[in-house]
Motif scaffolding. Structure first.
Motif, mmCIF file in Angstrom:
data_model
loop_
_atom_site.group_PDB
_atom_site.id
_atom_site.type_symbol
_atom_site.label_atom_id
_atom_site.label_comp_id
_atom_site.label_asym_id
_atom_site.label_seq_id
_atom_site.Cartn_x
_atom_site.Cartn_y
_atom_site.Cartn_z
ATOM 1 N N UNK A 162 55.652 38.665 42.301
ATOM 2 C CA UNK A 162 55.835 38.095 40.785
ATOM 3 C C UNK A 162 55.506 37.036 40.463
ATOM 4 N N UNK A 163 55.362 37.199 39.732
ATOM 5 C CA UNK A 163 54.567 36.335 38.771
ATOM 6 C C UNK A 163 55.905 35.776 38.049
ATOM 7 N N UNK A 164 55.959 34.307 37.240
ATOM 8 C CA UNK A 164 57.503 34.407 37.001
ATOM 9 C C UNK A 164 57.054 33.489 35.973
ATOM 10 N N UNK A 263 51.107 43.764 47.093
ATOM 11 C CA UNK A 263 51.632 44.700 44.809
ATOM 12 C C UNK A 263 51.667 43.353 44.156
ATOM 13 N N UNK A 264 51.872 43.272 43.060
ATOM 14 C CA UNK A 264 51.856 42.267 42.310
ATOM 15 C C UNK A 264 52.497 43.098 41.297
ATOM 16 N N UNK A 265 53.678 42.722 41.000
ATOM 17 C CA UNK A 265 55.001 43.001 39.823
ATOM 18 C C UNK A 265 55.089 42.084 38.555
ATOM 19 N N UNK A 266 54.289 42.038 37.385
ATOM 20 C CA UNK A 266 55.028 41.716 36.110
ATOM 21 C C UNK A 266 55.122 42.122 35.077
ATOM 22 N N UNK A 267 55.730 41.121 34.236
ATOM 23 C CA UNK A 267 56.157 41.589 32.888
ATOM 24 C C UNK A 267 54.358 41.765 31.859
ATOM 25 N N UNK A 268 54.621 42.366 30.936
ATOM 26 C CA UNK A 268 53.000 42.088 30.106
ATOM 27 C C UNK A 268 53.718 41.069 28.368
ATOM 28 N N UNK A 269 54.801 41.018 28.939
ATOM 29 C CA UNK A 269 55.108 39.787 27.621
ATOM 30 C C UNK A 269 55.705 39.125 27.686
ATOM 31 N N UNK A 270 56.048 38.027 28.253
ATOM 32 C CA UNK A 270 56.619 36.779 28.914
ATOM 33 C C UNK A 270 56.975 36.196 27.298
ATOM 34 N N UNK A 291 42.961 42.375 44.164
ATOM 35 C CA UNK A 291 42.529 43.534 44.818
ATOM 36 C C UNK A 291 43.775 44.984 45.193
ATOM 37 N N UNK A 292 44.919 44.925 45.018
ATOM 38 C CA UNK A 292 46.007 44.915 45.402
ATOM 39 C C UNK A 292 46.516 45.893 43.747
ATOM 40 N N UNK A 293 47.357 46.448 44.223
ATOM 41 C CA UNK A 293 48.113 47.377 43.161
ATOM 42 C C UNK A 293 48.909 46.484 42.343
ATOM 43 N N UNK A 294 49.122 47.047 41.152
ATOM 44 C CA UNK A 294 50.161 46.033 40.342
ATOM 45 C C UNK A 294 50.785 46.609 39.532
ATOM 46 N N UNK A 295 52.238 46.392 39.427
ATOM 47 C CA UNK A 295 52.723 47.489 38.584
ATOM 48 C C UNK A 295 53.424 46.340 36.991
ATOM 49 N N UNK A 296 52.719 46.541 36.255
ATOM 50 C CA UNK A 296 53.393 45.969 34.865
ATOM 51 C C UNK A 296 53.979 46.570 34.121
ATOM 52 N N UNK A 297 54.996 46.609 33.718
ATOM 53 C CA UNK A 297 56.490 46.518 32.720
ATOM 54 C C UNK A 297 56.873 45.994 31.175
ATOM 55 N N UNK A 298 56.220 46.397 30.359
ATOM 56 C CA UNK A 298 56.661 46.669 29.256
ATOM 57 C C UNK A 298 57.917 45.416 29.071
ATOM 58 N N UNK A 299 57.867 44.636 28.340
ATOM 59 C CA UNK A 299 59.114 43.999 27.770
ATOM 60 C C UNK A 299 60.513 45.005 27.145
#
Length: 317
Positions: A162-164, A263-270, A291-299
């Motif tokens: 989780x990049x923050x 797996x990476x989970x991250x917001x698309x706008x910080x 290389x791994x799956x990524x879940x992006x979530x809109x702010x």
């Protein structure tokens, strides 16, 4: 808890989109979601592979059997997944995917990042980036191999990154990461990358890097990150905190490779504003390169966590 009742996976019958179907089927089995399988037929595009002769859910039973053999999720849960299939025609794939997602009120969209190939074909990679940018729903992107090498099938999700950036939006992404960690019995790495290079406006008195301003910057940010993580609610899961000084996108990608992230989970706008760092651009680079799956979530988009207060509402308090 996760609130995923309807999950949409777009496929083009390539090995990469088939890999996305496997991940989507596995997630649907774990969450109890209905799986919507969509084939987007692009107008005026030649069908050289007989794709339109196959139903969108073609080979799904074989994928169920394969996942049962892997044993990561129970056979009963896989058999219980309800499937809806749909074919949509549009001028390009992305509008077809997003319009169906809106009509079916899906909670998450899954698709491959490299599918169709050839100069006269729509590249699913570019479609994925358009969907990540424009869709209201969180988007799971699944990367394939370069050129024509076969894409690996589903890999166990044991470590989530989780990049923050300390925004409320990245806090939402951390909450979601905790929920996904519970579903997959995984652990989490929370990562903050401190930009080392400074804007030229700061170049006074020999100040050119963040270390010139604060030699103890890593320790300072580590304490802040530890507090940020501890104050973020969600299920009790193991979260490791990590601080790096450098450049966000390449350092996140490097962390993924060095630590076997699944797996990476991250917001698309910080942070927002012309003079602030845009995490959105970082998210697109991560989708493109890790290389791994990524879940992006809109702010300001749909949340995958139940009973969640939208980040924009919290920001106004």
């Amino acid at each position: 808890m996760l609130s995923i009742d309807d999950l949409l996976v777009a496929r083009d019958f390539s090995s990469v989109s088939d890999r996305a179907v496997r991940y989507a089927l596995d997630m649907a089995a774990r969450t109890g979601a209905t799986l919507h399988v969509l084939y987007a037929e692009v107008l005026h595009e030649a069908d050289s592979d007989g794709e339109t002769d196959r139903s969108p859910a073609h080979d799904l039973d074989a994928f169920r059997k394969e996942l049962k053999e892997v044993g990561a999720v129970s056979a009963e849960a896989l058999d219980a997944v309800s499937v809806k299939e749909e074919t949509r025609r549009d001028v390009s794939a992305a509008p077809a995917i997003m319009s169906y997602a809106a009509e079916a009120d899906v909670d998450l969209i899954a698709l491959g990042t490299h599918g169709r190939r050839g100069p006269s074909r729509i590249l699913l990679g570019s479609v994925a980036e358009e969907v990540v940018r424009r869709a209201e729903q969180p988007v799971l992107t699944v990367r394939g191999e370069e050129r024509d090498r076969p894409a690996p099938s589903l890999e166990a999700i044991e470590r989530i990154l989780a990049p923050l950036d300390f925004s409320d939006y990245s806090r939402d992404a951390l909450r979601a990461a905790k929920e996904f960690a519970t579903v997959y019995d995984a652990t989490i790495d929370a990562l903050h990358v401190v930009p080392e290079a400074l804007h030229p406006a700061f170049y006074v008195g020999g100040v050119k890097t963040i270390y010139d301003m604060d030699p103890d910057i890593e320790e300072t940010v580590q304490e802040r990150l530890d507090t940020f993580v501890s104050e973020t609610d969600g299920p009790a899961v193991e979260v490791r905190t990590n601080v790096r000084v450098g450049n966000a996108a390449p350092d996140i990608a490097e962390f993924v490779d060095e630590n076997g992230v699944d797996l990476v989970t991250m917001s698309t706008h910080g942070h927002t504003g012309l003079d602030r760092f845009l995490l959105g651009s970082v998210a697109e680079k991560i989708v493109r390169h890790v290389r791994c799956p990524v879940i992006t979530m809109k702010a300001f988009g749909r949340s995958v966590t139940a009973a969640d207060t939208p980040a924009e509402d919290r920001a106004d308090r």
